[in-house]
Design a protein around this motif. Structure first.
Motif, mmCIF file in Angstrom:
data_model
loop_
_atom_site.group_PDB
_atom_site.id
_atom_site.type_symbol
_atom_site.label_atom_id
_atom_site.label_comp_id
_atom_site.label_asym_id
_atom_site.label_seq_id
_atom_site.Cartn_x
_atom_site.Cartn_y
_atom_site.Cartn_z
ATOM 1 N N ARG A 137 -0.791 22.826 -28.700
ATOM 2 C CA ARG A 137 -1.926 23.229 -27.869
ATOM 3 C C ARG A 137 -3.192 23.419 -28.702
ATOM 4 O O ARG A 137 -4.279 22.960 -28.316
ATOM 5 C CB ARG A 137 -1.598 24.515 -27.109
ATOM 6 C CG ARG A 137 -2.730 25.006 -26.214
ATOM 7 C CD ARG A 137 -3.135 23.966 -25.189
ATOM 8 N NE ARG A 137 -4.255 24.421 -24.368
ATOM 9 C CZ ARG A 137 -5.147 23.623 -23.824
ATOM 10 N NH1 ARG A 137 -5.074 22.311 -24.008
ATOM 11 N NH2 ARG A 137 -6.127 24.114 -23.082
ATOM 12 N N TYR A 138 -3.068 24.078 -29.855
ATOM 13 C CA TYR A 138 -4.257 24.259 -30.686
ATOM 14 C C TYR A 138 -4.783 22.925 -31.209
ATOM 15 O O TYR A 138 -5.994 22.728 -31.326
ATOM 16 C CB TYR A 138 -3.971 25.222 -31.837
ATOM 17 C CG TYR A 138 -4.227 26.661 -31.485
ATOM 18 C CD1 TYR A 138 -5.488 27.095 -31.100
ATOM 19 C CD2 TYR A 138 -3.201 27.605 -31.533
ATOM 20 C CE1 TYR A 138 -5.733 28.419 -30.770
ATOM 21 C CE2 TYR A 138 -3.425 28.939 -31.206
ATOM 22 C CZ TYR A 138 -4.700 29.335 -30.822
ATOM 23 O OH TYR A 138 -4.942 30.643 -30.491
ATOM 24 N N ASP A 147 -14.306 23.864 -33.571
ATOM 25 C CA ASP A 147 -14.005 25.289 -33.732
ATOM 26 C C ASP A 147 -13.594 25.885 -32.381
ATOM 27 O O ASP A 147 -14.227 25.631 -31.359
ATOM 28 C CB ASP A 147 -15.233 26.045 -34.237
ATOM 29 C CG ASP A 147 -15.751 25.523 -35.570
ATOM 30 O OD1 ASP A 147 -15.013 24.784 -36.250
ATOM 31 O OD2 ASP A 147 -16.897 25.853 -35.917
ATOM 32 N N VAL A 148 -12.521 26.681 -32.386
ATOM 33 C CA VAL A 148 -12.079 27.390 -31.177
ATOM 34 C C VAL A 148 -11.552 28.756 -31.591
ATOM 35 O O VAL A 148 -11.075 28.933 -32.721
ATOM 36 C CB VAL A 148 -10.980 26.621 -30.414
ATOM 37 C CG1 VAL A 148 -11.496 25.309 -29.850
ATOM 38 C CG2 VAL A 148 -9.748 26.388 -31.294
ATOM 39 N N PRO A 149 -11.608 29.760 -30.704
ATOM 40 C CA PRO A 149 -11.038 31.065 -31.053
ATOM 41 C C PRO A 149 -9.534 30.926 -31.329
ATOM 42 O O PRO A 149 -8.832 30.241 -30.588
ATOM 43 C CB PRO A 149 -11.284 31.910 -29.803
ATOM 44 C CG PRO A 149 -12.386 31.221 -29.080
ATOM 45 C CD PRO A 149 -12.216 29.763 -29.365
ATOM 46 N N ASN A 171 -11.070 24.434 -39.680
ATOM 47 C CA ASN A 171 -10.119 24.348 -40.789
ATOM 48 C C ASN A 171 -9.147 25.519 -40.796
ATOM 49 O O ASN A 171 -7.967 25.362 -41.113
ATOM 50 C CB ASN A 171 -10.867 24.285 -42.120
ATOM 51 C CG ASN A 171 -11.551 22.937 -42.328
ATOM 52 O OD1 ASN A 171 -11.395 22.010 -41.529
ATOM 53 N ND2 ASN A 171 -12.317 22.823 -43.403
ATOM 54 N N GLU A 172 -9.628 26.701 -40.439
ATOM 55 C CA GLU A 172 -8.746 27.867 -40.378
ATOM 56 C C GLU A 172 -7.714 27.696 -39.260
ATOM 57 O O GLU A 172 -6.531 28.004 -39.433
ATOM 58 C CB GLU A 172 -9.584 29.124 -40.153
ATOM 59 C CG GLU A 172 -8.791 30.415 -40.204
ATOM 60 C CD GLU A 172 -9.669 31.638 -40.040
ATOM 61 O OE1 GLU A 172 -9.176 32.660 -39.522
ATOM 62 O OE2 GLU A 172 -10.862 31.576 -40.424
ATOM 63 N N VAL A 173 -8.160 27.190 -38.120
ATOM 64 C CA VAL A 173 -7.231 26.948 -37.011
ATOM 65 C C VAL A 173 -6.196 25.905 -37.415
ATOM 66 O O VAL A 173 -4.991 26.088 -37.202
ATOM 67 C CB VAL A 173 -7.984 26.478 -35.757
ATOM 68 C CG1 VAL A 173 -7.001 26.144 -34.623
ATOM 69 C CG2 VAL A 173 -8.980 27.537 -35.294
ATOM 70 N N MET A 174 -6.644 24.820 -38.018
ATOM 71 C CA MET A 174 -5.716 23.744 -38.351
ATOM 72 C C MET A 174 -4.809 24.096 -39.524
ATOM 73 O O MET A 174 -3.705 23.558 -39.638
ATOM 74 C CB MET A 174 -6.478 22.451 -38.618
ATOM 75 C CG MET A 174 -7.042 21.818 -37.348
ATOM 76 S SD MET A 174 -5.817 21.604 -35.999
ATOM 77 C CE MET A 174 -4.674 20.439 -36.762
ATOM 78 N N ASP A 175 -5.206 25.004 -40.390
ATOM 79 C CA ASP A 175 -4.279 25.497 -41.403
ATOM 80 C C ASP A 175 -3.142 26.265 -40.735
ATOM 81 O O ASP A 175 -1.978 26.170 -41.159
ATOM 82 C CB ASP A 175 -5.009 26.393 -42.403
ATOM 83 C CG ASP A 175 -5.782 25.600 -43.440
ATOM 84 O OD1 ASP A 175 -5.489 24.398 -43.625
ATOM 85 O OD2 ASP A 175 -6.704 26.173 -44.068
ATOM 86 N N LEU A 211 -1.596 12.893 -38.354
ATOM 87 C CA LEU A 211 -2.412 11.694 -38.551
ATOM 88 C C LEU A 211 -3.786 11.877 -37.922
ATOM 89 O O LEU A 211 -4.816 11.514 -38.513
ATOM 90 C CB LEU A 211 -1.717 10.478 -37.928
ATOM 91 C CG LEU A 211 -2.513 9.175 -37.979
ATOM 92 C CD1 LEU A 211 -2.652 8.668 -39.409
ATOM 93 C CD2 LEU A 211 -1.875 8.110 -37.085
ATOM 94 N N THR A 212 -3.810 12.468 -36.737
ATOM 95 C CA THR A 212 -5.079 12.694 -36.047
ATOM 96 C C THR A 212 -6.000 13.584 -36.869
ATOM 97 O O THR A 212 -7.171 13.260 -37.095
ATOM 98 C CB THR A 212 -4.831 13.317 -34.660
ATOM 99 O OG1 THR A 212 -4.079 12.396 -33.861
ATOM 100 C CG2 THR A 212 -6.135 13.658 -33.969
ATOM 101 N N GLU A 213 -5.472 14.717 -37.340
ATOM 102 C CA GLU A 213 -6.314 15.630 -38.108
ATOM 103 C C GLU A 213 -6.717 15.033 -39.452
ATOM 104 O O GLU A 213 -7.859 15.208 -39.897
ATOM 105 C CB GLU A 213 -5.602 16.967 -38.314
ATOM 106 C CG GLU A 213 -6.425 18.016 -39.053
ATOM 107 C CD GLU A 213 -7.713 18.410 -38.338
ATOM 108 O OE1 GLU A 213 -8.583 19.036 -38.986
ATOM 109 O OE2 GLU A 213 -7.863 18.094 -37.132
#
Length: 599
Positions: A137-138, A147-149, A171-175, A211-213
């Motif tokens: 979902r994220y 960027d998202v909360p 980047n923080e979300v995707m980490d 792959l997308t990220e």
């Protein structure tokens, strides 16, 4: 793998009461929350509710899933006005966090109430399942908004400081997504019974998400270090699926999308089952059964991109008829996926292109309708019961080889012929349908690293190998979920510019005097191979004979300019003014999406 569909009945004891507020914050009733987290079976029932959210397939009833017959990309031409990018901030638009809150509740309850109830193995499995769904979902939210909360715990409805916090950097979300995916990859069971998410399913989706990220980081954000991190995860996940030997390219192309029963099909890592007996049906074919009219179809740009059976582009191929685009000849000279995706004769029932999409229509139904008979009740309305691929092995192979090719540009070992043979050439060797063979369709020659096509249309910013990998993906996944998302992650929305690419405004090749003389009328025009547009002129006696070429509706209009505009970012979605104002009314600030004006 089937997906469970009696979810509404199975999860009745765990249903949420809805609280339709700004962030869509549903909450468990106290009684259900107190009693629910007592057995592994209860956790399973709770998790089952996510299957139709994340694995839509062909949707249900008249609500089509978002994954098929994607009609906004360079693959598609519409009759009249083409689909437009958002060019202004809307009054109201924002993400939904319903699933995030629900998943966080599941993870919180398993962690804090079930550690002593579940075995360590079961505990890690269900934490992995929750983190897998949360990561999915994220990843979707970040792809859409940047960027998202970020929330990794349930939030009280009265905790306004948290509920109304500003966006978390991408980047923080995707980490956090990376960590969730790694945990799921290491802990979800190899098998959890028929119809359930297992580690192979997790790995397959990791290959897509990572792959997308990785692509976004390399091409949009220009961050090769982060790109490499995600490409390597995509490769690792692909390695796991491929090395399992559980899956294979074993089915002819169209049968993957038209089968009444995909159970046991080795091409499927996950699919959604439809069944009249339990009233689980869809409506994908209600307007794609060759009998009903549609106003969009394949663009000339898409048709020209299909490779010839000798592995070369049409401009440089030695295959007989390689420079012909009449469909009956095109099917013989081009990759077999072209024949499997479209009707052999042009028809005015597709007003956008005159080439009808039949990729999702069973061949026997297509033949019946072409002979003048009715499609039949199962192929009209919301009565369709063909099973839907959710994740195909072919996609994982393409994700894997693309990740390897991208990593080779970032210092990792070069792609080898063995890598190509293991991926793209496996796909090219898939069986052909008997009907296709009868039409003269052949398998496409294997790709060779030493003799990649010399494509005069290649984007020179892309290496020949990556260009051909992207072409293979376009052919393999036509009208599935990915094309517009691929263009975004490659930072190639410029391919959608109709001024720069007029082939986006034309469709299939039609010899009107021979094939459809009754359709020669005002509004008809064709585009020759040299790009010349011939418009039918009823005052010119010779005009009818000139109506041979790629069909182009005379009133087709190109897209409005969408690149290089101030306060417009076609790559990321804006949020609405109303939502920004609601934050402000509560005393908080919600930042607008990158590239869009705050107010």
């Amino acid at each position: 793998m089937k997906i469970k569909y009696s979810i509404a009945l199975l999860t009745a004891a765990l249903m949420f009461s809805s609280c339709e507020k700004f962030l869509d914050r549903p909450q468990l009733t106290s009684a259900n929350d107190d009693n629910a987290w007592t057995t592994e079976e209860n956790v399973r029932l709770y998790a089952n509710k996510y299957y139709t959210d994340f694995f839509e397939g062909y949707g249900s009833g008249f609500s089509l899933g978002s994954s098929y017959l994607l009609t906004f990309s360079d693959d598609v031409v519409r009759q009249g006005n083409q689909g437009e990018f958002t060019l202004a901030v809307p009054n109201s638009a924002i993400w939904s966090y319903t699933n995030i809150r629900s998943i966080n509740i599941m993870l919180d309850r398993v962690e804090n109430r079930m550690a002593s109830i579940l075995t360590p193995e079961a505990y890690n499995h269900w934490m992995g399942i929750g983190k897998f769904f949360r990561a999915m979902r994220y990843a979707d939210l970040v792809t859409a908004y940047g960027d998202v909360p970020y929330y990794d715990k349930p939030v009280s409805d009265t905790d306004y400081a948290t509920l109304y916090k500003d966006r978390t950097p991408r980047n923080e979300v995707m980490d956090a997504v990376y960590d969730d995916l790694k945990f799921a990859f290491e802990n979800v069971r190899l098998s959890d019974g028929v119809q359930s998410v297992n580690r192979y399913v997790v790995a397959g989706f990791i290959s897509r998400i990572a792959l997308t990220e990785g692509s976004w980081q390399k091409y949009y954000y220009k961050n090769n270090e982060r790109a490499k991190k995600f490409f390597e995860l995509a490769q690792q996940a692909g390695d796991f699926v491929i090395n399992s030997n559980k899956y294979a390219i074993a089915t002819d192309y169209r049968s993957q999308f038209t089968s009444e029963d995909l159970k046991g099909n080795k091409d499927m890592i996950m699919y959604r089952q439809y069944d009249e007996a339990i009233n689980v049906k869809h409506a994908l074919l209600s307007t794609h059964n060759l009998a009903d009219n549609v106003t969009y179809g394949p663009s000339a740009d898409l048709l020209k991109s299909f490779i010839c059976v000798d592995g070369n582009v049409w401009q440089n191929s030695d295959v007989e008829g390689s420079d012909e685009f009449k469909t009956s000849e095109l099917f013989k000279s081009r990759d077999s996926r072209l024949e499997a995706s479209f009707h052999i004769n042009p028809t005015p029932r597709n007003r956008g292109s005159f080439l009808y999409i039949t990729k999702f229509l069973p061949r026997d139904v297509e033949a019946r309708v072409a002979a003048g008979e009715a499609a039949g009740t199962p192929y009209t309305g919301a009565n369709n019961t063909t099973d839907a691929p959710v994740l195909r092995y072919a996609e994982v192979l393409l994700n894997w080889i693309e990740a390897k090719a991208e990593l080779a540009t970032l210092g990792n070992p070069a792609v080898t012929q063995a890598d190509i043979d293991r991926s793209i050439n496996q796909i090219r060797k898939r069986p052909l349908a008997a009907e296709a063979v009868a039409r003269g369709v052949k398998q496409t020659a294997a790709m060779s690293l030493g003799t990649l096509p010399v494509d005069p249309e290649r984007d020179v910013t892309v290496t020949p190998l990556i260009w051909e990998i992207r072409r293979e993906r376009r052919m393999e996944m036509t009208f599935e979920y990915s094309r517009i998302e691929d263009l975004k992650r490659w930072s190639k929305l410029s391919y959608m510019d109709t001024d720069a690419n007029p082939d986006l405004l034309a469709g299939g090749w039609v010899d009107f005097p021979q094939q459809l003389p009754g359709e020669i009328k005002s509004g008809i025009s064709v585009v020759k191979l040299n790009g010349q547009v011939e418009v039918y002129n009823p005052e010119d006696a010779d005009s009818k004979a000139k109506m041979v070429g790629f069909y182009r509706y005379g009133l087709n209009r190109g897209r409005q300019q969408f690149l290089g505009l101030g306060n417009v970012n076609p790559y990321l979605s804006p949020i609405g003014r109303n939502q920004i104002n609601e934050y402000a009314a509560q005393g908080y600030v919600l930042s607008q999406t990158e590239g869009w004006p705050q107010n």
